[in-house]
Design an enzyme around this catalytic site. Structure first.
Site, mmCIF file in Angstrom:
data_model
loop_
_atom_site.group_PDB
_atom_site.id
_atom_site.type_symbol
_atom_site.label_atom_id
_atom_site.label_comp_id
_atom_site.label_asym_id
_atom_site.label_seq_id
_atom_site.Cartn_x
_atom_site.Cartn_y
_atom_site.Cartn_z
ATOM 1 N N THR A 46 0.826 -1.019 -0.076
ATOM 2 C CA THR A 46 -0.015 0.088 -0.146
ATOM 3 C C THR A 46 0.698 1.297 0.150
ATOM 4 O OG1 THR A 46 -1.854 -1.152 1.108
ATOM 5 C CG2 THR A 46 -1.921 1.255 1.253
ATOM 6 N N TYR A 109 -12.419 -4.419 -5.636
ATOM 7 C CA TYR A 109 -13.013 -3.561 -6.097
ATOM 8 C C TYR A 109 -14.407 -3.981 -5.764
ATOM 9 C CZ TYR A 109 -15.899 -1.092 -9.577
ATOM 10 O OH TYR A 109 -16.706 -0.313 -10.093
ATOM 11 N N TYR A 139 -2.927 -10.681 2.656
ATOM 12 C CA TYR A 139 -2.818 -9.272 3.241
ATOM 13 C C TYR A 139 -4.253 -8.883 3.603
ATOM 14 C CZ TYR A 139 -1.481 -4.406 2.720
ATOM 15 O OH TYR A 139 -0.981 -3.067 2.742
ATOM 16 N N LYS A 169 -0.179 -10.660 6.495
ATOM 17 C CA LYS A 169 0.128 -9.290 7.119
ATOM 18 C C LYS A 169 -1.204 -8.822 7.601
ATOM 19 C CE LYS A 169 1.494 -4.254 6.183
ATOM 20 N NZ LYS A 169 1.762 -3.218 5.118
#
Lengths: 306, 306
Positions: A46, A109, A139, A169
């Site tokens: 990110t 999305y 993630y 993560k």
């Protein structure tokens, strides 16, 4: 199977040229400094503005690092994408070059998708990549994606793909969630990385693997010191020091702020550039940020001049 | 400058083969049926699973339609992407082939971005494409993207790029927002398309341009009849008829439900396939949906058998 990465990883910042193209030269220099300071490279996270890069741009930047001699064994590139086609292309390239693992965000999305759908996404990518060396870190970033990596999903994926699912993560910011992931799955070899060094000592104490945190980009040595000393006499002091730096950055818009700080220590205004929709940090808040960092005796020793 | 599209457009469904590859044959047949029923083609919208396609897949499907003789003048492909690189590649390809316009979602990964950042994104794409034929429709879908197309942003874009900014699709579902867009900017040639036929008569009455709606995929003729007759004696009856069909689909998960219904009328189970993270409709809710549609005397006349 690649050797598992543990410790402290940076979602490495991606520099851009003045005309908004990815800047391989600055990227190599930044990643080399991170590795020299004991950080692993979670490139294309990110904080790397990965979503603002095309697949070809991510692959070219990875190749540039490899060509520059940055070891693949230090890398955990982000290879998730909304499209399985893109995720497979990125993952296949990364695995073929021997990366330690890949960090895969779920498709972000569509909202309100089911665990069945997210399972099918990871399953399809794993089957298409079809490589025993694949080590996926899931993630979990529910605030941003609204597509959570639930404990139930981890259970199903670990059961079906025990060799390919390596860990997670956790960007939920919720210690109870990180703890639940570690308590439930660490014993199965599932390596959990909270997304902030603020949770590093706590996570390591119960079997976490390290952290993957934005601020590793600017404070790799300080955070690595927590990783190596958390259970020793100076552990608490080191954790507090790292937290102090973290809090200063957390009060800002992190990506432009970190780029601004790198630009100061690199003596290189080119580092300030972000790709839209992000905007570069204005001078007034930047001056305040730099003053706060000076007060905290913050430094980026050995950062290469641009 | 291409001729402006008005009326009723379908965010055309994207069929996939059993191994989840885009299916050009079924796509051409579906789009041809839509055009034969007076619908424009907003290919690669939300209901097209566009986010689940790669750039190369979107370009190949567009080429397949063009090669099959589907007119570019009927097309408003979705060309927005998180990355300006991808958005430019898609937009350039579309414009070069003479499409009527492009529907551009803002970059949707980062949240809380500023109007300045979104302006910079559209600006960068417009400058890079650098083509007088470019006609951009801004895609406002705040629930899904959390990146709104504000009235202030429209104002700035129209002022700076009066030739390139052609209108908007408003997927807010908020009539007051569609009305504000139309009242404020329709006189400047800004064409507003609400995202549901339920708002079609109301929008046309105050200067809206039509609608771009999921259910145009299954009810193009019924919705087109509203467009052509809304101000005539039978207008209200036709609007109610279209609304009845809309409500039946709206009670479902729309994309898998529409694909299931197309599969029934095409006699082609292959149409049921969706790409992860979406999941195909189960048989039990599908039976209930089809029963409701039968009760409403729903039909898809002339739909080609698969």
């Amino acid at each position: 199977m690649p050797t598992r990465l543990r410790g402290v990883l940076a979602p490495a910042l991606t520099p851009f040229t003045a005309d908004l193209e990815p800047d391989a030269g600055r990227f190599i220099a930044h990643c080399r400094w991170l590795v020299d300071n004991h950080a692993g490279l979670a490139i294309f996270g990110t904080n790397s503005e990965a979503a603002s890069l095309s697949v070809a741009e991510r692959i070219a930047l990875t190749d540039a690092l490899l060509d520059a001699g940055i070891p693949a064994a230090k890398m955990m590139p982000g290879t998730g994408a909304c499209s399985i086609t893109d995720a497979v292309a990125l993952t296949r390239h990364a695995v073929r070059h021997g990366v330690a693992g890949v960090l895969m965000i779920p498709p972000f999305y569509y909202k309100g998708v089911s665990d069945d759908g997210v399972f099918a996404y990871y399953s399809e990518v794993i089957e298409r990549v079809g490589d025993d060396r694949l080590a996926i870190y899931l993630y979990h970033f529910p605030l941003l994606t609204q597509v959570p990596i639930t404990l139930g999903l981890i259970e199903r994926l670990l059961k079906r793909y025990p060799r390919s699912i390596a860990g997670a993560k956790d960007s939920s910011g919720d210690w109870n969630n990180s703890k639940a992931m570690i308590d439930t799955y660490a014993a199965s070899g599932f390596d959990v990385f909270p997304a902030s060094e603020a949770l590093l000592s706590k996570a390591l104490a119960i079997g976490g693997a390290g952290c993957i945190s934005a601020t590793v980009n600017v404070n790799p040595a300080g955070i690595h010191a927590v990783f190596t000393h958390w259970d020793q006499a100076e552990g608490e002091r080191l954790q507090v020091q790292a937290d102090t730096v973290r809090k200063i950055f957390q009060a800002t818009t992190m990506i432009p702020a970190m780029k601004r700080v790198v630009s100061e220590f690199a003596h290189d205004p080119g580092w300030r550039t972000v790709r839209p929709p992000l905007t570069a940090m204005d001078d007034v808040p930047a001056a305040a940020l730099l003053a706060s960092l000076r007060d905290a005796q913050f430094d980026m020793p050995g950062y290469p001049r641009g």
